[in-house]
Design a protein around this motif. Structure first.
Motif, short mmCIF file in Angstrom:
data_model
loop_
_atom_site.label_atom_id
_atom_site.label_comp_id
_atom_site.label_asym_id
_atom_site.label_seq_id
_atom_site.Cartn_x
_atom_site.Cartn_y
_atom_site.Cartn_z
N SER A 17 0.83 -1.21 0.00
CA SER A 17 0.00 0.00 0.00
C SER A 17 0.86 1.26 0.00
O SER A 17 0.52 2.25 -0.66
CB SER A 17 -0.92 0.00 1.22
N GLN A 18 1.98 1.23 0.70
CA GLN A 18 2.88 2.38 0.71
C GLN A 18 3.50 2.63 -0.66
O GLN A 18 3.72 3.78 -1.06
CB GLN A 18 3.97 2.18 1.76
N LEU A 19 3.78 1.56 -1.39
CA LEU A 19 4.33 1.72 -2.73
C LEU A 19 3.34 2.43 -3.65
O LEU A 19 3.72 3.32 -4.42
CB LEU A 19 4.71 0.35 -3.31
N SER A 20 2.08 2.03 -3.58
CA SER A 20 1.08 2.67 -4.43
C SER A 20 0.88 4.13 -4.05
O SER A 20 0.70 5.00 -4.93
CB SER A 20 -0.24 1.91 -4.33
N GLN A 21 0.92 4.44 -2.76
CA GLN A 21 0.79 5.84 -2.34
C GLN A 21 1.98 6.67 -2.78
O GLN A 21 1.83 7.84 -3.16
CB GLN A 21 0.62 5.90 -0.82
N ARG A 22 3.15 6.09 -2.74
CA ARG A 22 4.36 6.81 -3.17
C ARG A 22 4.26 7.15 -4.67
O ARG A 22 4.59 8.27 -5.09
CB ARG A 22 5.59 5.96 -2.89
N LEU A 23 3.82 6.21 -5.45
CA LEU A 23 3.69 6.47 -6.88
C LEU A 23 2.60 7.50 -7.14
O LEU A 23 2.77 8.39 -7.99
CB LEU A 23 3.38 5.16 -7.61
N LEU A 24 1.48 7.40 -6.44
CA LEU A 24 0.38 8.33 -6.66
C LEU A 24 0.77 9.76 -6.32
O LEU A 24 0.41 10.70 -7.04
CB LEU A 24 -0.83 7.89 -5.84
#
Length: 789
Positions: A362-369
């Motif tokens: 989930s942190q990876l997706s937030q970082r990309l977003l």
């Protein structure tokens, strides 16, 4: 780990674990041998052969497995990368399959106790981990099998006489299963095939079109569909909802859908990648509503990076007999051993390890977003910007060259050809973007997805890939950097694409080929003008010219890529031009293509003409040689042709005749005598061959400057300064040369110097005209001639 294996009570388990470690080490240590065997693609060992009578040892068998796994890998680094990131938790899952085979030979009573403990432990852990109270679990290999068993359970529940009468009870009241249009492709058809139901029992519910997410099921429309089915005497049976659609990762309104199912006594089944977030401390309300559903399917293998572990379907039902009839439970202890690999892996990871892996995704997706929000020309499509585990984005450029009013009018009609072409172009560019990002950053796990409304997009779903690929924060940063590099290329190509089309259509030598599926500047074909009526020969000549044109263009020092296009579906005899940058000189590119094609065409025609000239020259030479032989016979006489008499006559009276040969001048296309060669020992006369035609449209470039680049002002200023200084040096050199007296005759050297002085004076005049904003002549030509002098 070897020490702990030796301390085991059961030596068989210790030996099993040891053998598994050795086998995995042998299979994973394949890089060096795979590279050596890569050249031997079709080796003899890859061909099936007879079963050996003497048998083989374990090492040989594992070596065969390794060769079959990696012997034919070509540029498939993703598979080897996945094997390297299996880790010890993956070894535990693989060990579970070996243990299942070993445990199955135990006594019946011991096997029953062991399988019951494994099944109850795993079910309890999963229900607590994913907040699903009082649930039962069904473990299955195919992720669709759980939903299939649930459908059978609901059929047994709603049709009381189904066990006795079978499908006869379904005929009187046809069941209906409702599936979202955003569900997995082929899911409804697979269910009908396995259940033996007609496709009319499957109802696809459209998504929202006016309000809400365009990937969520339209609840109001679903309500109307159910009412219509009830009025027609059908039985609403089951609703399949999504907590994370396969494409965009959006979640249906599960709360309202649950109320609708309770109203019509329907079963609610939920599946999707967003169900993994139920294990986190903070869960969005839309996903949290999934805990109230009747059943859900979890795919823990991809979420946690565990190979060969089964999927799990959690469900709530009070009648064990119906669950047994539907196949959700089994009386065979061996069937319960499916949960053993998952049982081992969950214990190895622990509660904190499982939560940490899902949280990391989930942190990876937030970082990309967060990074995508700061990028221009990137449009994202996420359901919740605060907690969306799936990020979907695409390249999109606002319309600036067209009238906004006319464009809005065109947007009202989806089938408008201009709008359709633009969407197709954007789909092509986003397809290229997704492939480039996946190739540049393979650890990111991005892929290309086709959505109904957005078109082609790039998807990042770390819950499905990060645990297997080992994706880290630095991989996301690298992905963003690569995206920043590709955006200027996409915008430049999109802007120059229309200019290139106009330039090509304004010429007669090139034909513009509209290929909306090509990610690049465009596609052209050189028009071959021929009077040949044979279509096959003309097509062959056209292919030859365009192939040679492609070869010549690739030999130029430029940043452009020229190719024959895609392997399948492309146009024949065309030159495909790839992505470009903003400093591309489109006019120079088109002129170079025309000049190169014309040069190839002229050389081809010259070769054809030369072939015809040579053929006629050979015929003429044969006639002249035949005529010369007849003249020689008349001069020598008939007696000299008799073998014995001729020799005696030649000895008494020798006959001397000059050899009369012939030489064929390819340049003049004429047959000439060789008498001058015997006289002067060299051919002193003849036409000078013409110079090889070259492209006069090629623009002079600075050292290191590549073709088709627009020159900067600084480089132009440097060129003018160097030209002025060079002309001044020549002027000073001419002033130092001695002058002739009025009566003295000029020699060859003096005449050359006088001509050189005139050229220098003309060059200085040209440079002065440049600075006075007059029409500048070609000063560079004067410089070159002066320097050659």
């Amino acid at each position: 780990m070897d020490g702990s294996l030796e301390k085991m009570v059961d030596p068989t388990l210790a030996e099993m674990g040891k053998n598994l470690n050795e086998a995995m080490k042998m299979l994973e240590d394949n890089q060096r041998k795979a590279e050596e065997e890569n050249e031997k693609k079709y080796a003899r060992k890859d061909i099936p052969g007879p079963l050996q009578g003497s048998g083989q040892d374990m090492v040989s068998i594992l070596q065969l497995v390794q060769n079959l796994m990696h012997g034919e890998e070509e540029e498939e680094t993703s598979q080897s990368y996945r094997l390297q990131n299996v880790g010890e938790q993956g070894h535990m899952a693989l060990l579970g399959h070996s243990l299942a085979a070993y445990i199955s030979v135990l006594g019946r009573e011991r096997l029953r106790k062991l399988t019951t403990r494994i099944l109850s432990d795993t079910t309890l852990w999963l229900c607590r981990l994913f907040r699903y109270e009082n649930g039962s679990a069904y473990y299955h290999e195919d992720d669709r099998e759980g939903l299939l068993k649930i459908c059978r359970l609901v059929i047994h529940t709603r049709y009381e006489d189904y066990t006795l009468e079978g499908f006869n009870v379904l005929y009187t009241k046809q069941p209906v299963i409702y599936i979202s249009s955003a569900a997995r492709t082929g899911l409804g058809q697979a269910l009908c095939n396995q259940l033996g139901l007609p496709l009319s029992c499957m109802c696809r519910v459209p998504c929202n079109t006016m309000f809400g997410s365009q990937h969520q099921m339209d609840v109001a429309l679903l309500d109307r569909l159910i009412k219509d089915d009830v009025e027609f005497g059908k039985l609403p049976l089951l609703l399949v909802a999504n907590a994370g659609t396969p494409g965009a990762g959006h979640t249906d309104k599960l709360g309202r859908l649950k109320e609708l199912c309770e109203q019509y006594k329907m079963w609610l089944h939920v599946e999707g990648v967003n169900l993994a977030t139920l294990a986190l401390g903070y869960v969005s309300s839309s996903v949290l509503a999934a805990t109230k559903c009747d059943s859900m399917t979890l795919t823990l293998g991809s979420w946690l990076g565990l190979p060969a572990v089964p999927a799990v379907t959690l469900y709530r039902h009070e009648d064990p007999s119906l669950s047994l009839a539907a196949g959700l439970t089994s009386s065979q202890p061996v069937e319960k051993l499916r949960a053993l690999p998952l049982w081992l892996s969950l214990q190895y990871l622990g509660h904190d390890g499982i939560v940490e892996r899902i949280k990391h995704a989930s942190q990876l997706s937030q970082r990309l977003l967060e990074n995508l929000k700061n990028l221009d020309f990137i449009k994202t499509s996420v359901e919740d910007e605060l907690s969306s585990p799936v990020v979907v984005f695409k390249f999109f450029q606002e319309y600036s060259n067209r009238d906004q009013t006319s464009h809005a009018a065109q947007a009202s009609t989806i089938q408008h050809p201009i709008m359709s072409n633009e969407r197709h172009i954007y789909d092509t560019f986003n397809q290229w973007l997704g492939e480039q990002l996946a190739q540049l950053v393979p650890a990111s796990g991005v892929d290309v997805v086709e959505l109904e409304d957005e078109g082609t997009c790039v998807r990042f779903s770390p819950l499905m890939t990060s645990a297997v690929l080992g994706t880290e924060i630095q991989d996301i940063d690298h992905l963003v950097d690569c995206l920043k590099m590709k955006i200027p290329v996409l915008t430049s190509t999109l802007q120059l694409r229309e200019e290139f089309e106009q330039e090509v259509r304004g010429t007669t030598s090139l034909l513009y080929i509209e290929d909306l599926g090509w990610p690049g500047l465009g596609v052209v074909r050189y028009n071959y003008h021929s009077d040949e009526k044979n279509d096959d020969k003309q097509e062959e000549e056209l292919e030859k010219i365009n192939t040679e044109l492609l070869k010549k263009l690739n030999e130029l020092e430029s940043d452009l890529t020229f190719s024959l296009g895609p392997e399948f579906g492309g146009q024949k005899n065309c030159v495909y031009i790839g992505m470009v940058t903003e400093d591309l000189d489109v006019s120079e590119l088109v002129e170079t293509i025309i000049a190169t094609g014309r040069e190839i065409e002229e050389n081809s025609r010259l070769l054809e003409n030369m072939t015809e000239v040579v053929r006629k020259g050979i015929q003429e030479a044969q006639l002249q040689l035949q005529k010369a032989n007849e003249e020689r016979l008349l001069e020598e006489g008939l007696l000299r042709q008799i073998p014995v008499v001729g020799s005696v006559l030649n000895w008494f009276s020798p006959f001397q005749a000059l050899p009369k040969g012939r030489t064929f001048n390819l340049t003049a296309g004429s047959l000439e005598s060789t008498e001058s060669m015997y006289v002067s020992k060299a051919q002193g006369t003849g036409s000078t061959p013409p110079a090889t035609p070259t492209s006069s449209l090629a623009k002079q470039r600075l050292p290191g400057q590549k073709a088709f680049k627009r020159s900067l002002r600084s480089s132009d200023g440097f060129s003018e300064t160097s030209s002025i200084s060079h002309c001044e040096d020549l002027d000073k050199q001419d002033q130092r040369s001695p002058k002739l007296s009025p009566g003295q005759e000029q020699g060859p050297l003096e005449r050359e110097r006088a001509e050189e002085q005139k050229e220098v004076a003309q060059a200085k005049t040209d440079i002065e005209d440049i600075h006075s904003d007059k029409s500048p002549p070609d000063c560079t030509k004067a410089e070159d001639q002066a320097s050659q002098r």
